[in-house]
Write an enzyme that holds these catalytic residues in place. Structure first.
Site, PDB file in Angstrom:
ATOM      1  N   ASP A 128      -4.299 -15.510  22.958  1.00  0.00           N
ATOM      2  CA  ASP A 128      -4.808 -14.200  22.679  1.00  0.00           C
ATOM      3  C   ASP A 128      -4.049 -13.331  21.665  1.00  0.00           C
ATOM      4  O   ASP A 128      -3.088 -13.982  21.565  1.00  0.00           O
ATOM      5  CB  ASP A 128      -4.597 -12.609  24.313  1.00  0.00           C
ATOM      6  N   HIS A 129      -4.441 -12.529  21.177  1.00  0.00           N
ATOM      7  CA  HIS A 129      -3.501 -11.521  19.977  1.00  0.00           C
ATOM      8  C   HIS A 129      -2.938 -10.140  21.118  1.00  0.00           C
ATOM      9  O   HIS A 129      -3.407  -9.667  21.794  1.00  0.00           O
ATOM     10  CB  HIS A 129      -4.138 -11.183  19.206  1.00  0.00           C
TER      11      HIS A 129
ATOM     12  N   LEU B 138      -7.105  -7.934  22.622  1.00  0.00           N
ATOM     13  CA  LEU B 138      -8.313  -8.121  22.859  1.00  0.00           C
ATOM     14  C   LEU B 138      -9.022  -9.254  22.931  1.00  0.00           C
ATOM     15  O   LEU B 138     -10.187  -9.426  22.531  1.00  0.00           O
ATOM     16  CB  LEU B 138      -9.377  -6.803  23.216  1.00  0.00           C
ATOM     17  N   HIS B 139      -8.533 -10.784  22.984  1.00  0.00           N
ATOM     18  CA  HIS B 139      -9.337 -11.703  22.236  1.00  0.00           C
ATOM     19  C   HIS B 139      -8.319 -12.820  23.161  1.00  0.00           C
ATOM     20  O   HIS B 139      -8.554 -14.164  22.713  1.00  0.00           O
ATOM     21  CB  HIS B 139      -8.401 -11.649  20.414  1.00  0.00           C
ATOM     22  N   PRO B 140      -9.055 -12.676  24.112  1.00  0.00           N
ATOM     23  CA  PRO B 140      -9.025 -13.507  24.946  1.00  0.00           C
ATOM     24  C   PRO B 140      -9.913 -15.139  25.228  1.00  0.00           C
ATOM     25  O   PRO B 140     -10.668 -14.912  24.472  1.00  0.00           O
ATOM     26  CB  PRO B 140      -8.891 -13.263  26.707  1.00  0.00           C
TER      27      PRO B 140
END
Length: 555
Positions: free
Chosen positions: A296-297, A470-472
């Site tokens: 994630d980020h 919100l980058h899973p």
């Protein structure tokens, strides 16, 4: 549903699922069913379709799964909330609408892993182009005939001009197009906004073909498990209206994303034997990589108060919202017609990294994603965080009940590299915001604040204040080793028949950007793999690589 068996059952009507629904149902002989656990994206729902309203669905149980991590040990034991779209279009219906492909070298990194040779930039580029219509114009890097219209932000607020001047004063370059020949640098950002409305995957791909007689879409249908006969997937079971239904399929395609796809595999008996048996799930196929490698980020907001009344803060006041809505609805303009993330960029935090490892978004407002904590009347902020962290986490079910959320452990800040790059990221952001271009606007740093200076203080603040970007991704990664979950050439789950995964979970490494565009590319490429179509020919173009002499080379 009109039948008991389909050629393709797509589990998840999100970004990837909408692409596949469009492309697979283009064959009139193929029957396609899309099952979405969330609500429809109704045309009248202003919270979805007004670009500036995206903070309202985030955190709302009507639109958002509202996941939260397990206590993060390097973030004071915080549970980091994680929004995921629970609506047709998935997270593309609630996200910030920033459209970024990632760096060309992201895909060269993918292709360096065994078995992923056809996932290099040359093989991915034609699928990026096929999916988009770039309003700025098509060329060898950008598409002009795809379903997804991509518009560039105007960045007309004077704070954007100050930001783009400040980055140059800080020693960074501008670039024409972060999705084109050179990502590194700063520019106006592309957005999936068209005619002042969010253009989600559902609106771009699904709704234009909803009337095809061979395509069915069912919402509020939670898939609880994949049905197997031996090692072949033959259908799914789903919960709807208080009961359970089953449907058979020639192929089941999981498009639930990096959280829901590994969760469903585990609920269906595919994963680590020890972990499945610990929650009472019988093992259908042992595949230890399911749910591992989660990436994630993480990001923070470095915020400043503004001396002049030029931010977009007034648009948030309740007394002004009716006028904002009126202008958006009837004139397609005003503060409601943009996502406000209209400029930003990518830089390298040190000379050891070969390509950018920090991403910046600039916002002419000081506020959080969920719309809380506005800082005073007027302010501005940069969102910043490392893009290529070596942190890895996991997705694990804790119950055989599909309604129980899985345990998410991201392990943010757990490695030396991650912590070092965070210190570099904050130093870089502060340097940009301290440049002379902001002098007439700068009333001082609000967050983290001037009292946060030492390495320890900065990392403590990041641990307390950072949010997921919100980058899973990457939790069912493709590859050929023993921890890989899907085959890179087919996206079939290793060791099983009739079951594929097409979503962010199959990425081997998270891209150096927001993940919406790469997910759409994966789905476009997957459609050809599934249909047995001739793949688009690779396009070998020049792209920017940083060297000590700042030269470009041929990919």
């Amino acid at each position: 549903m009109t039948r008991d068996e389909y050629d393709f059952v797509i589990v998840g009507g999100g970004s990837a699922g909408c692409v596949l629904a469009n492309r697979l149902s283009a064959d009139p002989s193929a029957s396609v069913l899309v099952l979405e656990a969330g609500r429809p994206d109704s045309w009248w729902d202003v919270y979805i379709h007004m670009p500036a309203a995206f903070s309202f669905p985030i955190g709302s149980k009507r639109y958002d799964w509202r996941y939260a991590s397990e206590p993060e040990p390097y973030m004071q034991g915080r549970r980091v909330t994680h929004a995921r779209g629970k609506v047709l279009g998935g997270s593309s219906s609630i996200n910030g609408m920033i459209f970024q492909r990632g760096n060309a070298l992201d895909f060269e990194k993918w292709a360096a892993d065994p078995g992923l040779e056809h996932w290099d930039y040359a093989h991915c580029l034609p699928y990026f182009k096929r999916m988009e219509t770039c309003v700025e114009g098509a060329d060898e890097y950008r598409g002009g005939e795809g379903p997804l219209v991509v518009e560039r932000g105007s960045a007309s607020n004077p704070l954007f001009a100050a930001f783009l001047e400040a980055v140059q004063q800080a020693g960074y370059a501008l670039t024409e197009d972060v999705n084109g020949q050179r990502q590194e640098g700063f520019a106006r950002f592309d957005r999936n906004v068209h005619r002042a409305r969010r253009l989600s995957a559902a609106r771009a791909y699904l709704h234009p073909v909803r009337k095809r007689p061979n395509l069915e879409v069912t919402c509020r249908a939670l898939v609880t498990r994949v049905l197997f006969e031996g090692t072949r997937a033959v259908g799914i079971e789903f919960a709807k209206a208080g009961g359970f239904e089953r449907v058979r399929a020639r192929e089941v395609i999981l498009c639930g994303g990096a959280i829901n796809s590994p969760q469903l595999l585990q609920l269906s008996g595919v994963g680590s034997r020890e972990q499945l048996e610990s929650v009472g799930v019988g093992v259908v196929h042992e595949l230890p990589g399911v749910g591992e490698n989660l990436q994630d980020h993480l990001e923070v907001y470095v915020q400043h108060e503004c001396t002049k009344a030029i931010s977009v803060a007034p648009a948030l006041k309740w007394r002004n919202r009716p006028w904002v809505g009126f202008r958006w609805l009837f004139f397609r303009d005003g503060p409601g017609a943009t996502n406000h993330f209209e400029a930003g960029g990518f830089v390298r935090s040190n000379e050891e990294v070969p390509y950018p490892n920090l991403m910046f978004h600039f916002l002419p407002l000081a506020i959080r994603y969920d719309g809380t904590q506005p800082a005073g009347d007027h302010g501005y902020q940069v969102h910043v965080g490392p893009m290529n962290s070596d942190v890895r986490g996991s997705v694990k079910i804790t119950s055989a009940n599909a309604h129980v959320p899985p345990a998410l452990q991201f392990n943010y800040l757990s490695t030396e590299q991650d912590r070092r790059e965070w210190l570099e990221a904050i130093a870089c952001a502060r340097d940009i915001l301290a440049q002379a271009a902001f002098a007439e606007y700068d009333a001082g740093e609000i967050s983290p604040g001037p009292d946060v200076q030492t390495d320890e203080e900065i990392l403590d603040w990041v641990g307390r204040d950072a949010e997921t970007a919100l980058h899973p991704s990457c939790s069912c990664r493709m590859g050929v080793d023993e921890l890989a979950v899907v085959d890179p050439g087919t996206l079939r789950v290793h060791g099983l028949e009739g079951l594929r995964i097409v979503d962010a979970s199959v990425m081997p490494y998270v891209t150096n950007a927001n993940i919406y565009a790469p997910v759409m590319m994966i789905a476009e490429k997957a459609a050809d793999l599934i249909l047995g179509a001739t793949p688009l020919a690779p396009e070998r173009v020049d792209f920017y690589r940083h060297t000590l002499t700042e030269t470009n080379v041929v990919a």
